[in-house]
Design a protein around this motif. Structure first.
Motif, short mmCIF file in Angstrom:
data_model
loop_
_atom_site.label_atom_id
_atom_site.label_comp_id
_atom_site.label_asym_id
_atom_site.label_seq_id
_atom_site.Cartn_x
_atom_site.Cartn_y
_atom_site.Cartn_z
N ARG A 57 0.81 -1.23 0.00
CA ARG A 57 0.00 0.00 0.00
C ARG A 57 0.84 1.27 0.00
NH1 ARG A 57 -3.90 -0.67 4.56
NH2 ARG A 57 -3.73 -2.83 3.90
N PHE A 58 2.16 1.11 0.12
CA PHE A 58 3.06 2.26 0.09
C PHE A 58 3.95 2.21 -1.15
CE2 PHE A 58 1.54 3.34 4.11
CZ PHE A 58 1.54 2.24 4.94
N SER A 59 3.33 1.79 -2.25
CA SER A 59 4.10 1.58 -3.47
C SER A 59 3.33 2.07 -4.68
CB SER A 59 4.41 0.10 -3.66
OG SER A 59 5.11 -0.46 -2.57
N GLY B 261 10.70 -10.10 -29.51
CA GLY B 261 11.60 -9.26 -30.28
C GLY B 261 11.54 -7.78 -29.96
N LYS B 262 10.79 -7.42 -28.92
CA LYS B 262 10.65 -6.01 -28.58
C LYS B 262 11.09 -5.77 -27.14
CE LYS B 262 6.92 -4.90 -31.78
NZ LYS B 262 5.58 -4.25 -31.92
N GLN B 263 11.32 -4.51 -26.82
CA GLN B 263 11.70 -4.14 -25.47
C GLN B 263 10.47 -4.11 -24.57
OE1 GLN B 263 13.83 -0.39 -25.82
NE2 GLN B 263 15.77 -1.48 -25.85
N ARG B 264 10.73 -4.30 -23.29
CA ARG B 264 9.65 -4.20 -22.31
C ARG B 264 9.14 -2.76 -22.28
NH1 ARG B 264 10.44 -7.07 -16.53
NH2 ARG B 264 11.03 -8.69 -18.02
N GLU B 265 7.83 -2.60 -22.23
CA GLU B 265 7.24 -1.27 -22.22
C GLU B 265 6.20 -1.14 -21.12
OE1 GLU B 265 5.02 -0.40 -25.77
OE2 GLU B 265 3.77 -2.18 -25.60
N LEU B 266 6.06 0.10 -20.64
CA LEU B 266 5.06 0.38 -19.63
C LEU B 266 3.67 0.37 -20.26
CD1 LEU B 266 4.32 1.35 -16.73
CD2 LEU B 266 4.54 3.68 -17.61
N VAL B 267 2.75 -0.34 -19.61
CA VAL B 267 1.37 -0.39 -20.07
C VAL B 267 0.49 0.55 -19.24
CG1 VAL B 267 -0.66 -1.86 -20.35
CG2 VAL B 267 1.62 -2.75 -20.88
N ALA B 268 0.60 0.42 -17.92
CA ALA B 268 -0.24 1.23 -17.03
C ALA B 268 0.45 1.34 -15.68
CB ALA B 268 -1.61 0.58 -16.86
N ARG B 269 0.21 2.46 -15.03
CA ARG B 269 0.86 2.71 -13.73
C ARG B 269 -0.12 3.45 -12.83
NH1 ARG B 269 6.22 2.69 -12.19
NH2 ARG B 269 6.74 3.92 -10.36
N MET B 270 -0.10 3.08 -11.55
CA MET B 270 -0.90 3.77 -10.56
C MET B 270 0.01 4.25 -9.45
SD MET B 270 -4.17 2.49 -8.32
CE MET B 270 -5.35 2.68 -9.66
N GLY B 271 0.01 5.56 -9.21
CA GLY B 271 0.86 6.15 -8.20
C GLY B 271 0.08 6.59 -6.97
N ARG B 272 0.70 7.51 -6.23
CA ARG B 272 0.06 8.02 -5.00
C ARG B 272 -1.25 8.71 -5.33
NH1 ARG B 272 4.65 9.96 -0.75
NH2 ARG B 272 6.41 8.82 -1.64
N CYS C 91 3.91 -7.58 -13.69
CA CYS C 91 3.54 -6.58 -12.70
C CYS C 91 4.80 -6.08 -12.00
CB CYS C 91 2.55 -7.14 -11.68
SG CYS C 91 3.08 -8.62 -10.81
N ASN C 92 4.71 -4.87 -11.51
CA ASN C 92 5.84 -4.22 -10.87
C ASN C 92 5.35 -3.46 -9.64
OD1 ASN C 92 7.52 -1.42 -10.74
ND2 ASN C 92 8.84 -3.13 -11.25
N VAL C 93 6.05 -3.63 -8.55
CA VAL C 93 5.77 -2.90 -7.31
C VAL C 93 6.99 -2.06 -6.98
CG1 VAL C 93 5.31 -3.11 -4.84
CG2 VAL C 93 4.18 -4.65 -6.45
N ASP C 94 6.78 -0.75 -6.91
CA ASP C 94 7.88 0.21 -6.72
C ASP C 94 7.64 0.94 -5.41
OD1 ASP C 94 9.17 3.02 -8.68
OD2 ASP C 94 9.99 1.89 -7.01
N PRO C 95 8.27 0.49 -4.32
CA PRO C 95 8.01 1.13 -3.02
C PRO C 95 8.48 2.57 -3.01
CG PRO C 95 9.02 -1.05 -2.75
CD PRO C 95 9.13 -0.70 -4.20
N TRP C 96 7.67 3.42 -2.39
CA TRP C 96 8.02 4.83 -2.30
C TRP C 96 9.33 5.01 -1.54
CZ3 TRP C 96 2.47 5.81 -0.17
CH2 TRP C 96 1.56 5.64 -1.20
N GLY C 97 10.21 5.80 -2.10
CA GLY C 97 11.48 6.09 -1.44
C GLY C 97 12.52 5.00 -1.58
N SER C 98 12.20 3.97 -2.32
CA SER C 98 13.15 2.88 -2.51
C SER C 98 13.91 3.05 -3.83
CB SER C 98 12.42 1.54 -2.53
OG SER C 98 13.30 0.48 -2.86
N SER C 99 15.12 2.53 -3.85
CA SER C 99 15.93 2.64 -5.06
C SER C 99 15.67 1.50 -6.03
CB SER C 99 17.42 2.67 -4.70
OG SER C 99 17.77 1.48 -4.02
#
Length: 116
Positions: free
Chosen positions: A29-31, A41-52, A94-102
């Motif tokens: 819930r903090f990500s 044959g293609k690069q990974r691409e962003l489809v959708a993202r949900m932020g704060r 799927c990708n989880v990107d914690p806030w403030g994390s590197s």
């Protein structure tokens, strides 16, 4: 953090699928949450993202067809995909990107094939 993606499969053009990605741990819930895809044959691409605050952004190619959502109580992020096209065929991650994390966390990928 471990991520388990599911919901992929074979669907005809114009059909729908809903992908799910369940996360372990308490950081969900903090990500920022996102779905990416990689076609052969293609690069990974962003489809959708949900932020704060639930702010979302989508790739132009899926706007109006795909919807990202989250259920913090279930530690799960979803991707509702409607009006699917053959060009949507890819492995979806799927990708989880914690806030403030590197760094961020990736699911194992689920294959979506759109074909008649």
């Amino acid at each position: 953090v471990q991520l388990q993606a599911s919901g992929g499969g074979l669907v005809q053009p114009g059909g729908s699928l809903r992908l799910s990605c369940k996360a372990s741990g308490s950081i969900f819930r903090f990500s920022d949450l996102a779905w990416y895809r990689q076609a052969p044959g293609k690069q990974r691409e962003l489809v959708a993202r949900m932020g704060r605050g639930g702010v979302t952004n989508y790739a132009d190619s899926v706007k109006g067809r795909f919807t990202i959502s989250r259920d913090n109580a279930k530690n799960t992020v979803y991707l509702q995909m409607n009006s699917l096209k053959p060009e949507d065929t890819a492995v979806y991650y799927c990708n989880v990107d914690p806030w403030g994390s590197s760094g961020s966390y990736w699911g194992q990928g689920t294959l979506v094939t759109v074909s008649s």
